[in-house]
Structures are given as C-alpha cells and as structure tokens.
Scaffold this active site. Sequence first.
Site, PDB file in Angstrom:
ATOM      1  CG  HIS A   1      -1.999  -1.040   1.096  1.00 67.93           C
ATOM      2  ND1 HIS A   1      -2.461  -1.770   2.167  1.00 67.93           N
ATOM      3  CD2 HIS A   1      -2.692  -1.481  -0.001  1.00 67.93           C
ATOM      4  CE1 HIS A   1      -3.389  -2.611   1.746  1.00 67.93           C
ATOM      5  NE2 HIS A   1      -3.547  -2.462   0.428  1.00 67.93           N
TER       6      HIS A   1
ATOM      7  CD  GLU B   1      -0.591   0.618   4.345  1.00 68.45           C
ATOM      8  OE1 GLU B   1       0.111  -0.405   4.411  1.00 68.45           O
ATOM      9  OE2 GLU B   1      -1.826   0.579   4.174  1.00 68.45           O
TER      10      GLU B   1
ATOM     11  NE  ARG C   1      -6.290   0.101   0.308  1.00 68.18           N
ATOM     12  CZ  ARG C   1      -6.130  -0.561   1.456  1.00 68.18           C
ATOM     13  NH1 ARG C   1      -5.535   0.017   2.470  1.00 68.18           N
ATOM     14  NH2 ARG C   1      -6.569  -1.793   1.586  1.00 68.18           N
TER      15      ARG C   1
ATOM     16  CG  HIS D   1       0.133  -3.832   5.166  1.00 68.65           C
ATOM     17  ND1 HIS D   1      -0.807  -3.522   4.216  1.00 68.65           N
ATOM     18  CD2 HIS D   1       0.662  -5.019   4.772  1.00 68.65           C
ATOM     19  CE1 HIS D   1      -0.846  -4.467   3.293  1.00 68.65           C
ATOM     20  NE2 HIS D   1       0.039  -5.401   3.611  1.00 68.65           N
TER      21      HIS D   1
ATOM     22  CD  GLU E   1      -2.229  -3.103   8.971  1.00 67.29           C
ATOM     23  OE1 GLU E   1      -1.687  -2.002   8.728  1.00 67.29           O
ATOM     24  OE2 GLU E   1      -2.997  -3.677   8.180  1.00 67.29           O
TER      25      GLU E   1
HETATM   26  O1  0X9 Z   1      -6.738  -4.047   4.393  1.00 66.27           O
HETATM   27  C1  0X9 Z   1      -5.579  -4.447   4.257  1.00 66.27           C
HETATM   28  O2  0X9 Z   1      -5.127  -4.803   3.183  1.00 66.27           O
HETATM   29  C2  0X9 Z   1      -4.639  -4.463   5.480  1.00 66.27           C
HETATM   30  N1  0X9 Z   1      -4.847  -3.286   6.294  1.00 66.27           N
HETATM   31  S1  0X9 Z   1      -4.387  -1.806   5.749  1.00 66.27           S
HETATM   32  O3  0X9 Z   1      -4.895  -0.809   6.655  1.00 66.27           O
HETATM   33  N2  0X9 Z   1      -2.801  -1.712   5.786  1.00 66.27           N
HETATM   34  O4  0X9 Z   1      -4.842  -1.633   4.411  1.00 66.27           O
HETATM   35  C3  0X9 Z   1      -4.912  -5.710   6.295  1.00 66.27           C
HETATM   36  C4  0X9 Z   1      -4.706  -6.988   5.544  1.00 66.27           C
HETATM   37  C5  0X9 Z   1      -4.890  -8.220   6.384  1.00 66.27           C
HETATM   38  N3  0X9 Z   1      -4.851  -9.429   5.606  1.00 66.27           N
HETATM   39  C6  0X9 Z   1      -5.910  -9.881   4.877  1.00 66.27           C
HETATM   40  N4  0X9 Z   1      -7.083  -9.365   4.990  1.00 66.27           N
HETATM   41  N5  0X9 Z   1      -5.700 -10.903   4.084  1.00 66.27           N
HETATM   42 ZN    ZN Z   2      -1.785  -1.689   4.076  1.00 65.14          ZN
END
Ligand code: 0X9
Ligand code: ZN
Length: 449
Positions: free
Chosen positions: A177, A180, A232, A302, A377
């Site tokens: 992303h 980040e 993003r 992330h 994260e």
């Molecule tokens: O939403 C996401 O892709 C991640 N959070 S973020 O705020 N950095 O965008 C979390 C991803 C967790 N993993 C999966 N959902 N597979």
């Molecule tokens: Zn992310």
Amino acid sequence: MRIPCGAVTLSTNLFGEVSSFTVLRVSPATQEQVTGLLSLDGRPGVDWWTPPRVGAPADVMVSPEARDAVLQQMNSLGLQWEVLHSDLQQHNGVVDRELAAAQLAGRVAADAYIDNKRYFLYDEIEDYIKRVAENHPNRVKVHDIGRTFEGRRMLVVHVSNCPYCNYTAIWVDAGIHAREWIAPATALFALSQLAENETAHADMREQLDWYILVVANPDGYQFTHTTDRMWRKTRSTTSMPGCYGADPNRNFDFHWNEVGASKNPCSETFAGRNAFSEIEAKNIRTFLWDNRLKIKLYISYHSYGNFILYPWGYTAENPKDWQTLKSVAMKANEAMVRAGSEPYTIGSSTQTLYAAAGGSDDWAKGFAGIPLSYTIELPGYKFGFQLPTSYIDAVARQSFEGLRAFASEVKRLRAVNGPNLTVETRAFPRRTQQGRAQAPPTTRAFGRL
Ligand code: 0X9
Ligand code: ZN
C-alpha cells in the site's frame, strides 16, 4: 490532535467553505451502522483509512466536496464523529517540507547504514540496493522480479551468508500500500542491518536466507511522493475514466473478491479486473511460487495500528495451525515490547481487523503453502499514515527485534517439527487457478534443514 465533534474544527476558505481534506473518526456500534457507513465506499472523495466494523473506531478521509454527504449519512445513522485532522493538506505540508529539507542534505552515502532520518524516494532505494549488492557480493544478490505497470523495476534482495546453500528462507515485503511509508522504511533498515552490519546479527544470518522486497508497489509509492500523499493502490488504468489502480492486497488469487473488496475501480479496495490483474502482484506471486518450498515465513509490513495478523482474511475460521501462528507472533511482540514498542494486538485478520479476501498473506499460506504468514501493521501513533520522520528510527529498530524473534522461532520450529514448521502441511493448489501458479516451479528450491 483529536478535536471533538462540535468544536470549530474544519479549516475554511474565504467563503466559509471547508477547503481541505479532513479525517474523521466514527465508532459504529451496530451492524446496520457499519453497513450504512460502508455504503459510502467507492464514492469519490471518501477513503476509509480503517474500515468500519462493530465496536471499533474507523477513520475516514473526506474531500471538501464529499463532506456534506458523509456527515449527513453519519447523522442519519445516529453516529457521533470526531475530527482527527482538520486540514490534511496542511499536515501534508509539514511532512513535505521535512522531506524537502532532508533531500537537500544529500542522498544516501555509499556504504553507510540506513540512518532512518527520512523517507527515501523509490530511485534512491533502488540505488541503495544496487550499491549494497556491489559492496557485499558474497552476501547480497538482487533478483529483478519484473517491471511495474509504469515500468519500474521490482527488486528482491537476497541476503545470506551462503547465497547458494538454499537455506530455509524468510520473505519480507513492504509498501504494497503506497501511502504506508513507515513500512518500506522499516524493511530498508532491516535490509541494511542484515547486509551491512558485519559484526552484529550473526544469529539472524546463520542457516537462514532472507528475501526482502522493500517496495512492493513502486508506482504507487512514487505517486505518494510526487502527487497524492494518500494514494493506496497501484497506478494501472481501469475501465473507469479517471479512476486508477487496484488494491494489490485484494488482487491475489485465493478466494479472490469474496469479501472486503470491491468491483468498483474507483474504490480504494478495488480487487482488480481479475485476480492477478496487477503486474506487481503477479511478479510477487511468481517469485514466491518459485521459492515456495524454501520460504517458511512470509511477512508483509503495512501500517497502521499495531497489529500482527495471521490468516485468514477471507473467513472468520482459523487455520488448523493457528496456535503456532499465534505463539510465534507473541514471541515477536514480546521482543518488540522489550525494545520499547507499544504492544501489538495479535489475531487472525478477519477476527482482529476485518474480513478482506485476496490478500498476499492468505495467498502465501493458502496457495503457496508457506506455513507462517503475517501482515504486520506498524504503529501510526496519532499520525496514521503520516508518521513523522523522527519516529522512523524507533519503529525500524523495534521491528528489527521482532524479526530477530521471528527468525529464532523459525529455527526452533524447524528443529522441533521439521521443514514444514507447523503441524498443518501445505494446502494443495486449486486446479482452477489461472496463470503461472499452475505451472511447475521454474527454480529448484529446497528448504535445508
Ligand atoms: O486491508 C488491508 O489490506 C490491510 N490493512 S491496511 O490498513 N494496511 O490496508 C490488512 C490486511 C490483512 N490481511 C488480509 N485481509 N488478508
Ligand atoms: Zn496496508
């Protein structure tokens, strides 16, 4: 600074109109409120930084044009909101000025450790990788895993005491992303320590290979430096004029687009026109697939929120070996806390954060069969994605201690359970999967005991 709802909070222009982006926080208490908030997704000018879920705070960035509609919706759902940033452009300005000043101070000196003083541009990171490979030819090999949509190179750095020994490997990526920024900074520091610090970290290098992809979404990362700090996604063209990119962390072909992703190209969580439509996700897939038998730990950095998440993101069910996944994460958390970090919340993606399918972490475990797979994260403190440069050093060093703990857990599990590390052996690929993942591996890679 959090400004409570009701105070004079939003910056206005001469006409009393809200003139800049704002970030609001709401805490939905019911599923109806969550659904009502989510109906705003995909609307121009609405960007969920942390998507809404019951009983947790959710942050949303709102453009001046979308503000009325968003507030109206929140009011009609009976939700209170607070202002996290009243003037994001101004806040961006602070970060940008910091960056410009640091830029003047000069580029990374050859052979110097990464000093964590600023966020680097993509071409600087590329230059650094090339230099580190030249300076440490016995320890560092660079794999060019393909080009991005805009033609940038994606470089995986292989660090090892013995690059041809085929040890058990740990993969680290960051910046899938774009906005980040603390994630690539953290991965870059880890790379510099592992590659350049001759005297320390023998424990981390011994009998282990490291594969580090510092920036998994280079086009997006570059775009956040030049044009839109809050970008993003990737930068590919879509079927919708004016809407660009897909969320690479919704683009992997494992339960693709089943939940927590969008078919709308204008959404921040657009899953892509199909699985692996994004060349960046495809490049990562090919490398991971080719090396799947030796990579035993997958880590994706992330931000933000201090979470160590393990699969699954596509279902609320736990993987069979979730207890191992959890106990390894706990060791990493303990190490980071010992190094001064605030604690991380540990759990499955769906149970801890939200359901979202098509993530790289789910694919790594569910399709490639990499037993240990995590999304980390990193902290945002009160700043979210725009963590000031003064925080980089602490976050990067604390995270590096987390990596040390991960490495030692890999070795421990390898000694106890053998090369599969966990009790669950790998899931076999579905026959229906499209593309190269079906093909036999192009390199012979065997995890070494
Ligand atoms: O939403 C996401 O892709 C991640 N959070 S973020 O705020 N950095 O965008 C979390 C991803 C967790 N993993 C999966 N959902 N597979
Ligand atoms: Zn992310």
